[in-house]
Design an enzyme around this catalytic site. Sequence first.
Site, PDB file in Angstrom:
ATOM      1  N   GLU A   8       0.835  -1.203   0.000  1.00 14.99           N
ATOM      2  CA  GLU A   8       0.000   0.000   0.000  1.00 14.99           C
ATOM      3  C   GLU A   8       0.874   1.260   0.000  1.00 14.99           C
ATOM      4  O   GLU A   8       1.382   1.683   1.040  1.00 14.99           O
ATOM      5  CB  GLU A   8      -0.918  -0.014   1.236  1.00 14.99           C
ATOM      6  CG  GLU A   8      -2.021   1.019   1.155  1.00 14.99           C
ATOM      7  CD  GLU A   8      -2.963   0.970   2.356  1.00 14.99           C
ATOM      8  OE1 GLU A   8      -3.909   1.773   2.355  1.00 14.99           O
ATOM      9  OE2 GLU A   8      -2.752   0.158   3.271  1.00 14.99           O
ATOM     10  N   LYS A 140      -0.997 -14.947  19.137  1.00 15.53           N
ATOM     11  CA  LYS A 140      -1.570 -14.867  17.784  1.00 15.53           C
ATOM     12  C   LYS A 140      -3.101 -14.887  17.761  1.00 15.53           C
ATOM     13  O   LYS A 140      -3.710 -15.353  16.802  1.00 15.53           O
ATOM     14  CB  LYS A 140      -1.008 -15.982  16.889  1.00 15.53           C
ATOM     15  CG  LYS A 140       0.511 -15.951  16.744  1.00 15.53           C
ATOM     16  CD  LYS A 140       1.011 -17.073  15.847  1.00 15.53           C
ATOM     17  CE  LYS A 140       2.516 -17.021  15.666  1.00 15.53           C
ATOM     18  NZ  LYS A 140       3.265 -17.521  16.830  1.00 15.53           N
ATOM     19  N   ASP A 216       7.537 -12.078  13.612  1.00 18.35           N
ATOM     20  CA  ASP A 216       6.480 -13.026  13.255  1.00 18.35           C
ATOM     21  C   ASP A 216       5.237 -12.228  12.858  1.00 18.35           C
ATOM     22  O   ASP A 216       4.609 -11.604  13.719  1.00 18.35           O
ATOM     23  CB  ASP A 216       6.178 -13.920  14.470  1.00 18.35           C
ATOM     24  CG  ASP A 216       5.172 -15.019  14.155  1.00 18.35           C
ATOM     25  OD1 ASP A 216       4.433 -14.883  13.163  1.00 18.35           O
ATOM     26  OD2 ASP A 216       5.126 -16.014  14.908  1.00 18.35           O
ATOM     27  N   HIS A 314      -5.673   8.221  -1.495  1.00 17.69           N
ATOM     28  CA  HIS A 314      -5.500   6.829  -1.928  1.00 17.69           C
ATOM     29  C   HIS A 314      -5.462   6.739  -3.452  1.00 17.69           C
ATOM     30  O   HIS A 314      -4.660   5.982  -4.013  1.00 17.69           O
ATOM     31  CB  HIS A 314      -6.636   5.951  -1.384  1.00 17.69           C
ATOM     32  CG  HIS A 314      -6.334   5.344  -0.058  1.00 17.69           C
ATOM     33  ND1 HIS A 314      -6.366   6.066   1.100  1.00 17.69           N
ATOM     34  CD2 HIS A 314      -5.959   4.088   0.305  1.00 17.69           C
ATOM     35  CE1 HIS A 314      -6.031   5.289   2.125  1.00 17.69           C
ATOM     36  NE2 HIS A 314      -5.780   4.085   1.656  1.00 17.69           N
TER      37      HIS A 314
END
Length: 318
Positions: A8, A140, A216, A314
């Site tokens: 992005e 997680k 991670d 954007h």
Amino acid sequence: LVPMATTEGCLVASTNRGCKAIHLSGGASSVLLKDGMTRAPVVRFATAKRAAYLKMYLEDPLNFESLSLVFNKSSRFAKLQSVKCSIAGKNLYLRFCCSTGDAMGMNMVSKGVQNVLDFLQNDFSDMDVIGISGNFCSDKKPAAVNWIEGRGKSVVCEAIIKGEVVKKVLKTSVESLVELNMLKNLTGSAMAGALGGFNAHASNIVSAVYIATGQDPAQNIESSHCITMMEAVNDGLDLHVSVTMPSIEVGTVGGGTQLASQAACLNLLGVKGASKETPGANARLLATIVAGSVLAGELSLMSALAAGQLVKSHMKYN
């Protein structure tokens, strides 16, 4: 320069604008509140009473030293900080927390936990170890325990952005930002029943920096827990902005940090490898860099929203 791995384009430009606003206002400052990785095995007994007995044994301060000696054998950097237990019937969840030097530390804490479980088996031979991870860690996954207790590095980062910088660089006003933060990041998130998601897009920055520096990426889930606060200061002229992030899980040794590109990015930040002088200093500094980058990202996106520029920017930068 903060390395970011993302597809992005607008995200990089926006975070850079936030960095510029912070820099022109005299910089940001961070405080590390906590530093400890967790692992929580689940064990089972024949009765709830027996499970409760082990809970009392583990949480008794008189037993902490002997437990620490056993736990700390796993590594010269592992130092047991606490054991907090929770019961579900005859099942007991043991949440161990320890310092891990410059490593993110999950393997280190798992080894320490295994040592303690083996040790406990002597006095609690009726203890059945169901799993070394019982999800009370919690890794997680979004979990209130990490939001409240913290996991990894707990950091608060703040800056006072000058009113003229808000106007010229961020193209909005202090008043508009404060109002939007209250109605979006605080009230809107409460309406959505958010868990640790009282921010605009902390996850965007955390993920990008994590991938670039060999962390991670899956730990982005709890590492992105963040509450963004904004308040008018100095008679309403300037903006006090802060991000509080209780569970930033990072390391500068081990895992993906050893890969060539990721090691180069850590080197760029001056945090590569283990700190020779103070074990853990590099990983702690990296955590504050993540928080500072999130602060920059929050500032810029919130300003784009307040000024009604989100779609336009954007279209331009993506």
